[in-house]
Design an enzyme around this catalytic site. Sequence first.
Site, PDB file in Angstrom:
ATOM      1  N   VAL A 198      23.995  31.466 -19.578  1.00  0.00           N
ATOM      2  CA  VAL A 198      23.787  32.855 -20.014  1.00  0.00           C
ATOM      3  C   VAL A 198      22.545  33.489 -19.408  1.00  0.00           C
ATOM      4  O   VAL A 198      22.310  34.683 -19.624  1.00  0.00           O
ATOM      5  CB  VAL A 198      23.710  32.945 -21.551  1.00  0.00           C
ATOM      6  CG1 VAL A 198      25.045  32.609 -22.183  1.00  0.00           C
ATOM      7  CG2 VAL A 198      22.607  32.054 -22.107  1.00  0.00           C
ATOM      8  N   TYR A 199      21.752  32.749 -18.667  1.00  0.00           N
ATOM      9  CA  TYR A 199      20.569  33.350 -18.057  1.00  0.00           C
ATOM     10  C   TYR A 199      21.017  34.330 -16.968  1.00  0.00           C
ATOM     11  O   TYR A 199      21.629  33.934 -15.971  1.00  0.00           O
ATOM     12  CB  TYR A 199      19.659  32.287 -17.444  1.00  0.00           C
ATOM     13  CG  TYR A 199      18.966  31.383 -18.444  1.00  0.00           C
ATOM     14  CD1 TYR A 199      19.067  31.600 -19.810  1.00  0.00           C
ATOM     15  CD2 TYR A 199      18.194  30.301 -18.019  1.00  0.00           C
ATOM     16  CE1 TYR A 199      18.427  30.767 -20.724  1.00  0.00           C
ATOM     17  CE2 TYR A 199      17.549  29.470 -18.919  1.00  0.00           C
ATOM     18  CZ  TYR A 199      17.677  29.707 -20.271  1.00  0.00           C
ATOM     19  OH  TYR A 199      17.044  28.873 -21.176  1.00  0.00           O
TER      20      TYR A 199
END
Length: 326
Positions: free
Chosen positions: A51-52
């Site tokens: 999710v970064y």
Amino acid sequence: MEQRHLGRTGLRVSRIGLGTLTWGHTDENDAADLVKAFWEAGGTLVDTADVYGDGEAEYLLGRLMERLVPRHDLVIATKAGSVPDPERRVDGSRGHLLDALDASLARLGTDHVDLWQVHAFDQDTPLDETLQALDIAVSSGRARYAGVSNFCGWQLAKAATWQLAAPGTRTRLASTQMEYSLLQRGIEREVLPAAVDLGVGLLPSSPLGRGVLTGKYRHSTPADSRGGSDQLAPFVAPYLDDTASRIVDAVATAADGLAATPLQVALAWVRDRPGVTAPIVGARNAQQLTAALSVETLSLPDEICQALDDVSAPVHRYPDQDWSTL
């Protein structure tokens, strides 16, 4: 850079890790400078997550491994389970986790990650199902080791014990990633004792107190800092109170006495705490990273460690202390 075993496993990693949380907003040239500086200093552990930057961090890291740093020189750690859904922030189901791992491998351009971690505890999925995803990932060769992140004490203890005691071939937990610094010592209540007892290595995130322990916010908020940005100011704000200010002043005093910087003192303190394997350091540019990596030559004297322990000590009472001393 010195290498340490990750928990009670044979995996060795550099005792400082490189974080990629902000890489979704990082120029590729800046990211390349970070990875090159880290690699040349002997760093191996690079931490990321699916999710970064909505996957951009993994994608960027994959491109850099392809053209800049040999894949076998790095220990790649990524995470899965955090989802951008306001109705369900965490998905620890076996199906989601394994799909997410395959997507991570595609973005990273590799057939395996060295460490795969569950990003957070999912109270809506049976824990044994979540852990089975780790077993499948390791047994299939898509991950070499497995860990968790953001599990509280009882959750970590339950997960690690299950992996050690359940029948069949189970993958023992190698790591837990948690926020830990002089400004945030909450994990010392239960998480850290559980990790040490069960042989799980701790990977501290935000070891510099979200940047506050560098001293940059002592007198004002720099415009180019996280605290000066609309997006990240709420992330820094909890560590700008009077209690934090006293701790930062103590770190600065220690740094003056050691002819070091507050950054070096704060990072050395957390790096050498019992149970810690490698703090994960995020940096905007190679200059910031080089400043963090310079801590390799610093070991804090016992009296300095004790003074910092005292000024930052969290309140631990029953049942965390021996009941007979209360």
